[in-house]
Design a protein around this motif. Structure first.
Motif, mmCIF file in Angstrom:
data_model
loop_
_atom_site.group_PDB
_atom_site.id
_atom_site.type_symbol
_atom_site.label_atom_id
_atom_site.label_comp_id
_atom_site.label_asym_id
_atom_site.label_seq_id
_atom_site.Cartn_x
_atom_site.Cartn_y
_atom_site.Cartn_z
ATOM 1 N N SER A 1 -9.661 12.019 -3.753
ATOM 2 C CA SER A 1 -11.092 11.709 -3.879
ATOM 3 C C SER A 1 -11.307 10.225 -4.115
ATOM 4 N N LEU A 2 -10.448 9.619 -4.937
ATOM 5 C CA LEU A 2 -10.545 8.182 -5.203
ATOM 6 C C LEU A 2 -10.219 7.370 -3.946
ATOM 7 N N ARG A 3 -9.248 7.843 -3.158
ATOM 8 C CA ARG A 3 -8.936 7.169 -1.896
ATOM 9 C C ARG A 3 -10.137 7.176 -0.960
ATOM 10 N N THR A 4 -10.810 8.323 -0.898
ATOM 11 C CA THR A 4 -11.996 8.444 -0.045
ATOM 12 C C THR A 4 -13.091 7.494 -0.513
ATOM 13 N N PHE A 5 -13.316 7.471 -1.823
ATOM 14 C CA PHE A 5 -14.371 6.608 -2.380
ATOM 15 C C PHE A 5 -14.067 5.139 -2.112
ATOM 16 N N ALA A 6 -12.805 4.737 -2.292
ATOM 17 C CA ALA A 6 -12.432 3.337 -2.095
ATOM 18 C C ALA A 6 -12.671 2.900 -0.649
ATOM 19 N N GLY A 7 -12.318 3.771 0.307
ATOM 20 C CA GLY A 7 -12.537 3.436 1.710
ATOM 21 C C GLY A 7 -14.005 3.358 2.062
ATOM 22 N N PHE A 8 -14.793 4.306 1.538
ATOM 23 C CA PHE A 8 -16.228 4.330 1.837
ATOM 24 C C PHE A 8 -16.957 3.169 1.162
ATOM 25 N N TRP A 9 -16.564 2.832 -0.056
ATOM 26 C CA TRP A 9 -17.245 1.801 -0.835
ATOM 27 C C TRP A 9 -17.191 0.452 -0.120
ATOM 28 N N ARG A 10 -16.049 0.134 0.471
ATOM 29 C CA ARG A 10 -15.888 -1.147 1.166
ATOM 30 C C ARG A 10 -16.883 -1.259 2.324
ATOM 31 N N ILE A 11 -16.998 -0.177 3.098
ATOM 32 C CA ILE A 11 -17.899 -0.189 4.254
ATOM 33 C C ILE A 11 -19.350 -0.061 3.793
ATOM 34 N N GLY A 12 -19.590 0.848 2.850
ATOM 35 C CA GLY A 12 -20.956 1.128 2.406
ATOM 36 C C GLY A 12 -21.634 -0.044 1.731
ATOM 37 N N THR A 13 -20.849 -0.897 1.066
ATOM 38 C CA THR A 13 -21.434 -2.062 0.395
ATOM 39 C C THR A 13 -21.494 -3.285 1.306
ATOM 40 N N GLY A 14 -20.953 -3.166 2.520
ATOM 41 C CA GLY A 14 -21.015 -4.282 3.465
ATOM 42 C C GLY A 14 -20.225 -5.485 3.014
ATOM 43 N N ARG B 1 0.822 -1.207 0.000
ATOM 44 C CA ARG B 1 0.000 0.000 0.000
ATOM 45 C C ARG B 1 0.861 1.265 0.000
ATOM 46 N N VAL B 2 1.881 1.268 0.836
ATOM 47 C CA VAL B 2 2.743 2.441 0.942
ATOM 48 C C VAL B 2 3.505 2.683 -0.352
ATOM 49 N N ILE B 3 3.956 1.611 -0.989
ATOM 50 C CA ILE B 3 4.662 1.763 -2.266
ATOM 51 C C ILE B 3 3.749 2.418 -3.303
ATOM 52 N N ALA B 4 2.486 2.014 -3.310
ATOM 53 C CA ALA B 4 1.527 2.604 -4.252
ATOM 54 C C ALA B 4 1.344 4.099 -3.993
ATOM 55 N N VAL B 5 1.180 4.455 -2.711
ATOM 56 C CA VAL B 5 1.021 5.870 -2.351
ATOM 57 C C VAL B 5 2.281 6.645 -2.694
ATOM 58 N N THR B 6 3.427 6.085 -2.325
ATOM 59 C CA THR B 6 4.711 6.734 -2.550
ATOM 60 C C THR B 6 4.961 6.979 -4.030
ATOM 61 N N PHE B 7 4.679 5.981 -4.840
ATOM 62 C CA PHE B 7 4.932 6.098 -6.274
ATOM 63 C C PHE B 7 4.101 7.220 -6.883
ATOM 64 N N CYS B 8 2.870 7.353 -6.428
ATOM 65 C CA CYS B 8 1.974 8.378 -6.968
ATOM 66 C C CYS B 8 2.497 9.776 -6.666
ATOM 67 N N VAL B 9 2.852 10.031 -5.402
ATOM 68 C CA VAL B 9 3.334 11.361 -5.015
ATOM 69 C C VAL B 9 4.697 11.653 -5.630
ATOM 70 N N SER C 1 -7.152 -2.774 1.693
ATOM 71 C CA SER C 1 -6.487 -1.475 1.740
ATOM 72 C C SER C 1 -5.310 -1.429 0.769
ATOM 73 N N ALA C 2 -4.576 -2.533 0.688
ATOM 74 C CA ALA C 2 -3.410 -2.583 -0.195
ATOM 75 C C ALA C 2 -3.815 -2.604 -1.663
ATOM 76 N N TYR C 3 -4.696 -3.530 -2.021
ATOM 77 C CA TYR C 3 -5.038 -3.690 -3.436
ATOM 78 C C TYR C 3 -5.853 -2.522 -3.973
ATOM 79 N N SER C 4 -6.734 -1.961 -3.161
ATOM 80 C CA SER C 4 -7.512 -0.803 -3.610
ATOM 81 C C SER C 4 -6.601 0.394 -3.832
ATOM 82 N N MET C 5 -5.568 0.540 -2.978
ATOM 83 C CA MET C 5 -4.643 1.657 -3.157
ATOM 84 C C MET C 5 -3.812 1.507 -4.424
ATOM 85 N N VAL C 6 -3.458 0.286 -4.772
ATOM 86 C CA VAL C 6 -2.732 0.056 -6.028
ATOM 87 C C VAL C 6 -3.579 0.516 -7.210
#
Length: 449
Positions: A427-440, A276-284, A391-396
């Motif tokens: 915005s995509l990070r926010t959506f990915a986190g919410f989608w997991r919880i919101g869809t149960g 997950r961190v590698i994905a975030v790091t690479f983007c920034v 968390s890892a795969y969604s961040m990738v």
């Protein structure tokens, strides 16, 4: 809040220190400001690959181990009391307590947790220090010997005026990598003990030292960007020494055996967070690289905006994970930044062109604060449910989509395109986190019931 607020302040301390470095260096010149901006981006992103898994796993393991052993001792104490009353129910309590204490100090307390001079023996703490030290040395050697090719990759060409100051700063600051990783490992240990004030105190002392040393080395001794790097390295070793001195008083750092370190457990549980961190790091890092390719003016402006963005975002991150008050904080930060940043840019540079570009980036830095806070809230909730794989795969996936946006928008809209893409990324990070919880889904299936 007693746990969350010191943690949040500690998280923002290093970005604020980098922000202070940026302010001092900005008065040397725009080329030096841009050069240091690239170097800080490289150092921070390489560090994060090791830091986040190390600190998160250390905090979790130390908290688990300390709580388990404390409960074991409490259970043993309770058992001895019951045994004492069963033998002689008329025994006075004051006669029983010394007997209980004597027994607890001997056979009933596990040998791996017997205190030596009131020090706890937590093998996870020892393992974290070993891993942190090794990773810090590896990082330092990697950045020192590969500084030039890394900077070339980041868009600082061999004929660029940014190359020499960038290489000087990155090489010298890399000498502090062992201290950075070691201090962060120790911060993870203290957080595992629910002690967030000790790390905060040490970090504040180190940052004050950095602020005092910066102008001395940069201007009085005329060392320029090298002086800024040396001041930062000294402050990091000061932080590490303070934390180590305090930790030695609380923890017996010599484990009973090598097997108790459980290095394999650290590596296994940290692997998902590492992805997950590698994905975030690479983007920034890609964003900083694209800014550097647009020239020193663009990179200088991007550096100022990015450091402000990181400092305020990490404040929201620290509070959101522990207190779930991130959204309110994000709105407050957004309002404050809109007002304050209209006047603050001149603290970092006097260059008119850089100031103009900073003015373009400020609205994005301010407006994205609530989005950032929501993203961190959902990250914290998913971590609490141990949903590390998602968390890892969604961040990738989010990073791949965001990197595509970075290339497209930076080529078509230049500097402003970078910040549009970074806003999409959060915005995509926010959506990915919410989608997991919101869809149960995953650990949240019970919500559908």
């Amino acid at each position: 809040m007693q746990i969350a607020l010191p943690t949040a302040l500690a998280l923002t301390a290093d970005p604020i220190a980098s922000l202070i470095d940026t302010a001092f260096i900005g008065h040397i010149g725009p080329v030096e400001l841009a050069a240091v901006g690239v170097s800080i981006a490289v150092f921070n992103q390489v560090s994060k690959i090791a830091i986040f898994p190390l600190v998160s796993v250390t905090t979790s393991f130390v908290a688990e181990e300390d709580a388990t052993k404390s409960l074991s001792i409490e259970a043993d104490d309770s058992g001895v009391l019951e045994m004492g009353y069963a033998v002689n129910q008329e025994m006075e309590l004051e006669d029983l307590v010394p007997q209980v204490e004597s027994t607890c100090k001997s056979s009933l307390i596990p040998s791996s947790y017997r205190k030596t001079d009131v020090r706890r023996q937590i093998p996870s703490a020892s393992a974290a220090l070993v891993i942190g030290s090794v990773l810090g040395i590896i990082q330092a050697l990697f950045l020192i010997f590969a500084a030039k090719p890394i900077l070339n990759y980041m868009g600082v060409e061999s004929n660029s005026p940014m190359l020499k100051p960038a290489q000087q700063y990155l090489t010298l600051r890399s000498l502090g990598a062992p201290a950075v990783l070691l201090s962060l490992a120790m911060q993870g240990v203290f957080r595992g003990f629910k002690d967030t004030k000790t790390p905060l105190f040490a970090i504040l002392v180190g940052d004050v030292a950095n602020i005092i040393l910066d102008p001395i080395f940069i201007f009085i001794l005329r060392m320029g960007v090298s002086g800024a790097a040396i001041a930062h390295v000294i402050s990091q070793y000061l932080i590490s020494l303070m934390l180590l001195w305090r930790l030695i008083k609380e923890v017996d750092l010599l484990p009973p055996s090598i097997n108790d370190l459980q290095i394999g457990r650290f590596l296994k549980n940290g692997s998902m967070l590492l992805v997950r961190v590698i994905a975030v790091t690479f983007c920034v890092t890609i964003a900083a690289s694209l800014a550097a390719r647009q020239g020193s003016t663009s990179m200088a402006a991007f550096q100022v905006c990015l450091q402000i963005w990181l400092a305020t975002s990490l404040l929201a991150d620290g509070l959101a994970v522990a207190g779930q008050v991130g959204l309110v904080l994000g709105l407050v930060l957004s309002a404050v930044l809109v007002v304050v940043l209209q006047f603050a840019p001149r603290l970092f540079t006097a260059d008119v062109n850089v100031l103009q570009l900073i003015g373009v980036g400020i609205p994005f830095v301010a407006v994205t604060q609530p989005i950032n806070a929501l993203a961190f809230i959902f990250d914290g909730i998913n971590y609490g449910a141990s949903d590390f794989a998602y968390s890892a795969y969604s961040m990738v996936l989010v990073s791949l989509m965001s990197i595509l946006c970075l290339f497209i928008l930076s080529s078509s809209h230049g500097f402003i395109g970078l910040w549009i893409a970074l806003s999409i990324y959060m915005s995509l990070r926010t959506f990915a986190g919410f989608w997991r919880i919101g869809t149960g889904m995953g650990p949240w299936r019970f919500l559908r019931d």
